[in-house]
Scaffold this motif. Structure first.
Motif, PDB file in Angstrom:
ATOM      1  N   PRO A   1     -10.439  -3.909  -9.443  1.00  0.00           N
ATOM      2  CA  PRO A   1      -9.201  -4.062  -9.245  1.00  0.00           C
ATOM      3  C   PRO A   1      -8.475  -5.621  -9.460  1.00  0.00           C
ATOM      4  O   PRO A   1      -9.346  -5.932  -9.733  1.00  0.00           O
ATOM      5  CB  PRO A   1      -8.819  -3.926  -7.748  1.00  0.00           C
ATOM      6  CG  PRO A   1     -10.709  -3.785  -6.989  1.00  0.00           C
ATOM      7  CD  PRO A   1     -11.067  -3.828  -8.407  1.00  0.00           C
TER       8      PRO A   1
ATOM      9  N   ASN B   1      -7.704  -4.834  -1.351  1.00  0.00           N
ATOM     10  CA  ASN B   1      -8.356  -3.796  -1.209  1.00  0.00           C
ATOM     11  C   ASN B   1      -8.862  -3.874   0.015  1.00  0.00           C
ATOM     12  O   ASN B   1      -8.361  -3.167   0.860  1.00  0.00           O
ATOM     13  CB  ASN B   1      -8.497  -3.441  -1.622  1.00  0.00           C
ATOM     14  CG  ASN B   1      -8.398  -2.210  -2.927  1.00  0.00           C
ATOM     15  OD1 ASN B   1      -7.335  -2.199  -2.945  1.00  0.00           O
ATOM     16  ND2 ASN B   1      -8.614  -2.653  -4.896  1.00  0.00           N
TER      17      ASN B   1
ATOM     18  N   ARG C   1      -6.954  -4.154   3.088  1.00  0.00           N
ATOM     19  CA  ARG C   1      -6.123  -2.986   3.676  1.00  0.00           C
ATOM     20  C   ARG C   1      -7.639  -1.894   4.062  1.00  0.00           C
ATOM     21  O   ARG C   1      -6.833  -1.312   5.317  1.00  0.00           O
ATOM     22  CB  ARG C   1      -5.615  -1.715   2.181  1.00  0.00           C
ATOM     23  CG  ARG C   1      -5.092  -0.620   2.063  1.00  0.00           C
ATOM     24  CD  ARG C   1      -4.655   0.402   1.316  1.00  0.00           C
ATOM     25  NE  ARG C   1      -5.881   0.580   0.968  1.00  0.00           N
ATOM     26  CZ  ARG C   1      -6.302   0.192  -0.785  1.00  0.00           C
ATOM     27  NH1 ARG C   1      -5.538  -0.278  -1.312  1.00  0.00           N
ATOM     28  NH2 ARG C   1      -7.499   0.614  -1.549  1.00  0.00           N
ATOM     29  N   ASP C   2      -8.984  -1.633   3.654  1.00  0.00           N
ATOM     30  CA  ASP C   2      -9.858  -1.245   4.012  1.00  0.00           C
ATOM     31  C   ASP C   2      -9.951  -1.971   5.290  1.00  0.00           C
ATOM     32  O   ASP C   2     -10.802  -1.130   6.340  1.00  0.00           O
ATOM     33  CB  ASP C   2     -11.214  -1.362   3.175  1.00  0.00           C
ATOM     34  CG  ASP C   2     -10.804  -0.366   1.925  1.00  0.00           C
ATOM     35  OD1 ASP C   2      -9.644   0.366   1.699  1.00  0.00           O
ATOM     36  OD2 ASP C   2     -11.909  -0.799   0.986  1.00  0.00           O
TER      37      ASP C   2
END
Length: 129
Positions: free
Chosen positions: A44, A50, A53-54
């Motif tokens: 990414p 990410n 968010r994870d």
């Protein structure tokens, strides 16, 4: 200055036309190769996005005792209810996990979204064997 051709006109036998046709074919081949490269999974652009968010999904999973897909839905709903981006909500939740402070409006939206997901997760009737 070259004249522009209307669609459907042809300049067969013109060396400039043949050369531009070859150039167009090369360009199309290059564009196809670039498209194929872009379809491959890659790193990414910003791997931290990410991760945050994870982590937020994990926090919601633990907090609401929900599976990952429902935790993602909760984050999306909270984002929509509070009119904040998903990344901003994720950042606030991860900061909340470490410092213990979360805006009351976000906390209420989070609790409501978790309750709504729990209601949808319950089976409609008795389990059958």
């Amino acid at each position: 200055m070259r004249e522009l051709l209307a669609s459907g006109q042809d300049r067969k036998g013109d060396p400039d036309s043949e050369q531009s046709a070859t150039t167009i074919q090369r360009t199309a081949a290059t564009a196809h190769e670039v498209g194929a490269l872009q379809e491959r999974p890659s790193m990414p652009q910003n791997p931290g996005v990410n991760t945050v968010r994870d982590q937020a999904v994990g926090i919601v999973m633990a907090l609401g005792r929900l599976p990952a897909d429902q935790a993602r839905t909760v984050l999306t709903e909270v984002s929509q209810r509070t009119n904040l981006t998903l990344l901003r909500i994720a950042g606030l939740l991860t900061a909340w996990a470490s410092c213990g402070e979360l805006n009351l409006g976000i906390r209420i939206a989070l609790e409501e979204a978790i309750r709504a997901q729990r209601r949808t997760a319950r089976p409609a009737g008795p389990a059958t064997d």
